[in-house]
Design an enzyme around this catalytic site. Sequence first.
Site, PDB file in Angstrom:
ATOM      1  N   ASP A  34       0.983   1.940  15.131  1.00 31.52           N
ATOM      2  CA  ASP A  34      -0.184   2.352  15.904  1.00 31.52           C
ATOM      3  C   ASP A  34      -1.394   1.675  15.258  1.00 31.52           C
ATOM      4  O   ASP A  34      -1.543   1.711  14.031  1.00 31.52           O
ATOM      5  CB  ASP A  34      -0.372   3.865  15.840  1.00 31.52           C
ATOM      6  CG  ASP A  34       0.659   4.623  16.660  1.00 31.52           C
ATOM      7  OD1 ASP A  34       1.610   4.004  17.157  1.00 31.52           O
ATOM      8  OD2 ASP A  34       0.510   5.862  16.778  1.00 31.52           O
ATOM      9  N   SER A  50      -5.199   1.756   6.459  1.00 25.19           N
ATOM     10  CA  SER A  50      -4.388   0.626   6.023  1.00 25.19           C
ATOM     11  C   SER A  50      -4.368  -0.443   7.104  1.00 25.19           C
ATOM     12  O   SER A  50      -4.876  -0.243   8.199  1.00 25.19           O
ATOM     13  CB  SER A  50      -2.961   1.083   5.710  1.00 25.19           C
ATOM     14  OG  SER A  50      -2.982   2.185   4.831  1.00 25.19           O
TER      15      SER A  50
END
Length: 288
Positions: free
Chosen positions: A108, A248
């Site tokens: 995602d 991240s």
Amino acid sequence: MDYIDLDGRKIKESSAQDKLLSFLYTTVPGRLLLKPLVHPLVSIIAGKFLSTPLSTNLIPSFLKNSNIDLDEYIPTTYTSFNDFFSRKIRPENRPVCTEKNILISPCDCRATVYPINDNSIFTIKNTNYTIASLLRSPSLAEKYRGGYAYILRLTVSDYHRYVYAASGKKTKNYKIHGIFHTVNPVANDYSPIYIENTREYTIIHTVQFRDVLQMEVGALLVGKISNHENVATVKKGTEKGYFEYGGSTIIVLTEKNAVQPRGDLLRNTQIDCETKILQGQELGRTAL
């Protein structure tokens, strides 16, 4: 950076995280606070705390502030905040495009894509990066000259497990040590984040897309990038690993004339917008 959501709407984002990072990177007091925060010891201590039972007290407020629907995830009892953060989603909520000529998003994310030009330089939020400095390998950078760099940014509210973008035989995991640093776009204006961040990559030798490089990049307060295997034969959509707490990034590099990025991703990047993409959805397809 603004982004285009799953319904094609342009969203101008200004979250609490963005405001905090803007303070840290654009003010003198913030910059003074930032220096100790990016020290590796801070990430280690924070990571250890977030793996303790006491850290479960952080979960209710995180759920409220992040608008996460736990019904989408496999029910379980969480033993720590990191256990919660790396929770597993119900498989039916992240179907994988099984067409052989489709390269999928491993996560995602909010995605952008950049051509890798003759000098192996691409741009993220007005900051230039060389592929050679990203990989610390001029010869490997040359392999991807003329191809594309897909920059897949995860926010803290995203699903933080990731899968393989393609099927094939993968190399071992190559780890590049660095200083943990935020990957929020506000930071990109002030610091060459990919030089400082810990990152880990593998190359997947595929039939459809030639050699695909998939890299995970750690960020501030991410204590660990956890990949499941080293050398192996892997299948597109199979779980590759997970991040512990923090925002991240995953980077996918493709060779020249191997993959054609999806049209809306190219168009949105050209107008300085990210594109919301879910794990298993198309990034591009075999170039004709």
